[in-house]
Structures are given as structure tokens and as C-alpha cells.
Design an enzyme around this catalytic site. Structure first.
Site, PDB file in Angstrom:
ATOM      1  N   MET A 142      36.290  38.509  36.969  1.00 63.66           N
ATOM      2  CA  MET A 142      37.013  39.709  38.276  1.00 63.66           C
ATOM      3  C   MET A 142      36.927  41.121  38.757  1.00 63.66           C
ATOM      4  O   MET A 142      37.710  41.986  39.493  1.00 63.66           O
ATOM      5  CB  MET A 142      38.661  39.365  38.058  1.00 63.66           C
ATOM      6  CG  MET A 142      38.555  38.277  38.254  1.00 63.66           C
ATOM      7  SD  MET A 142      38.606  37.113  39.592  1.00 63.66           S
ATOM      8  CE  MET A 142      38.169  35.451  39.092  1.00 63.66           C
ATOM      9  N   PRO A 143      36.451  41.930  37.933  1.00 62.30           N
ATOM     10  CA  PRO A 143      36.344  43.182  37.927  1.00 62.30           C
ATOM     11  C   PRO A 143      35.521  43.912  39.245  1.00 62.30           C
ATOM     12  O   PRO A 143      35.133  43.170  39.537  1.00 62.30           O
ATOM     13  CB  PRO A 143      35.244  43.927  36.922  1.00 62.30           C
ATOM     14  CG  PRO A 143      35.580  43.219  35.806  1.00 62.30           C
ATOM     15  CD  PRO A 143      35.448  41.587  36.357  1.00 62.30           C
TER      16      PRO A 143
END
Lengths: 73, 73, 73, 73, 73, 73
Positions: free
Chosen positions: A1-2
Site C-alpha cells: 500500500m505505499p
């Protein structure tokens, strides 16, 4: 999810007007690998967005970048 | 007081070079309505800013978007 | 590929200290549907990030929000 | 260490198409002085980045800025 | 229409754990005045959002801030 | 002059509640080295800011992360 946002001045690169497509690809690959290696983040859900900023739009030391550098010379 | 920043790749839309003015207006209206309906936020103090990002500046899976899609085909 | 950042003040919601988990889920669903319907963006690669901001950290009209509202009453 | 991002619509200024280089320099100087005077921050490590946003990309009141202003007249 | 985001490290201020409420109010007022005076922007539609960042979350010189400062001493 | 903002979910790390101080230091060092090696950027004027986001505040696929993952299992 970065989600990683990279802001750089629009300079340098092979033509002096900012990073090349290849250099941007290197930044994308490098940041994605870093997040995978350090935090185990999946590349498939890692976004990297590069934002080139005109020199007149970036200030440091209370001056636009080019004036700051001229003053430092 | 909401501030909403929408980042999308500069593609698609009627001419293939990014969302049209009408589509952007739909995004602005839709997000503002959503914040009013869900959180009771006043449209008069809801900012929506759209940021189009060139394909070479957006990375996913460690690659620039177009390379990522080519690899997936 | 959309990335949407929603900044709202930490107020309201069922306990008066900010949006509830359910309200945040509604914002995430609503924004993702909007981008799918207007621009055909795939939900699987649509990121929505919500940022709650303390009232003392949000200014409008040259004042922190609460002072601005007190002045407007 | 401050990083300040200033988003303004691409309008106004001497030619009506956004802030001039001089006005941007004033914003950079003013914000840097403010952070030095209020928080004692060193100008040498204070970044100010200005982001001009096209009018069609900025929404308020659920409308793109120009439609919002037309409606308010 | 300006939106200004001010990121500062969570340090300093009267208690050493970040800017005080009063200092934040001074930043909000100062930035809003600056945008009014330089660009004629209306305070009523000028947002200023302050974001305090923990020292471990801010890097300079390839190091977290505190390590960077220790190295510089 | 680069400014890099890294947003990650508040999970993982040694205690399951987000990256450790050491992991954050690795991210800061890694990104700074990458920008030096690819674009020749000076570490002394490279800012890296890490932003941890609560799971309820991060949406993908129209759902908060944890619901998205539960659905995918």
C-alpha cells in the site's frame, strides 16, 4: 500500500531540463525495491509519483533556488 | 473545511490525453456531494484539486505505468 | 491508478471527535465508485487516504477554525 | 526543517496567467521569514514549493472555480 | 483559493514538543496575510493546514533528524 | 532539493504496529542514496518525510484495507 511522492526541481538530466524517462524509471524501481526489502511491501500495490517543480517555484534560504545558488557562489 | 486532492494519470478522456473539463467537473461535484452527504460538510468550504500526472511520472510494480501494463499483457 | 487524499478536520462523527470508521468506509467507497463511473478507473488500483487534522492545525480566514467560527457567530 | 507547499490557482499576476516570478519570490521570502520569526526555523533548511493549479482543476462549492464565480455573480 | 500545507518537525515550542496553539495561530495569520498582500487572495477562501512530523519520521542528509544533528555536532 | 513523502499503513514492523525507528532510518538512507546516485542530488538538501496512516484511513478496491484483505481471502 505505499504511496511515495518524489518532488524534484526541473533541472539536470541529459538535457538539463529535468530527469530523463530512464532516470525516472530508476527512481520508481529503486523506491519500490527499497519498500519491498525494508518493509516487505508488495510492488503490485506500491505507487510512486514523481513531481517536477520549476526552479522559480522552489525556494530555499528564503530565495528561489537559482537566486540562492547565485548568492552562495 | 475538506481539502481533497485527486491524482490521476494523464490518459483517457475523450481525446486520450486526460480527463475532459466536463469529467473534472463531475469529479468535483461528486466528491463535494459525498462529503456533504456523509459528513455534512459545507460545499462552500470544500476544496477539490485535481492533479494530472504524466504516465512516465507514475510508477506501479516497480515500473512506469506503460511498462507495467506492457509486462502484464 | 488514482490516488485520492481527503483532509478533514477532526470533528463531527458520532462522538464529535471525527468521522467514524463507517463514515470513512463510505468516503472510500464513494470516491472509488466516482472514479470508476466518471473515468473508468479500476477500484483495485485506486488508493484513498484520509487525513484527520486537529482543529488547531486548520486555518481559514487567517484564524484557526474555532476562532474563525466564534468570530462568525 | 519546514516544508511548505503553496497551492494557488493559475490566474492573476501581471499577465493574468498566474503569479509572476517576483510575486513567487515574495511568497518564498515571506513564508521563510514567518517560520524563522515564529518558530526559529533556519532558512537554510526551509523548503517552499509553489504549485500553480489550472482553474479547471480547482473546485469549490461543488463547481469548478470559474463556474462557481459565475454562479455567485 | 490558496491551500497552504506547512510541515514542521514536532519539536520546539514552549514545552519542547512542538509549536504551541498560539504559534500555530501566528503561522495561519501570517501566511494568510502574505497571500492577501502579495496575490490579493481572499482570506475567507484561504486554507492553511499544519502538519507536525515526529523527529523519527523526518530525514535529512540520509539520516533521521536527530542523528543528523548529532553527527553535525 | 528533493522532497520525498512516503505514506505507509501503520502495520508490520517488529511489533505489528508500524515500521520501527530502524526501518524508517533505512528508508531515509535508501531514498537519499537513490536520489544521489540517480540524479546527483545532495543529501544535505534532501528531505524525506514518512507518514504512517491508520488502516481505517487507507482504502483500496473501494474498501478499507482490512476489509479489502478479508474479501480477498
Amino acid at each position: 500500500m505505499p504511496y511515495v511522492n518524489i518532488e524534484v526541481t526541473r533541472e539536470g538530466g541529459p538535457n538539463g531540463d529535468g530527469p530523463s524517462v530512464e532516470q525516472k524509471a530508476q527512481l520508481i524501481a529503486g523506491v519500490t525495491d527499497l519498500l519491498k526489502n525494508v518493509l516487505g511491501k508488495s510492488p503490485a500495490t506500491t505507487f510512486v509519483v514523481i513531481n517536477e517543480v520549476a526552479l522559480e517555484d522552489w525556494g530555499i534560504g528564503g530565495l528561489p533556488v537559482e537566486a540562492y545558488r547565485a548568492q552562495a557562489r
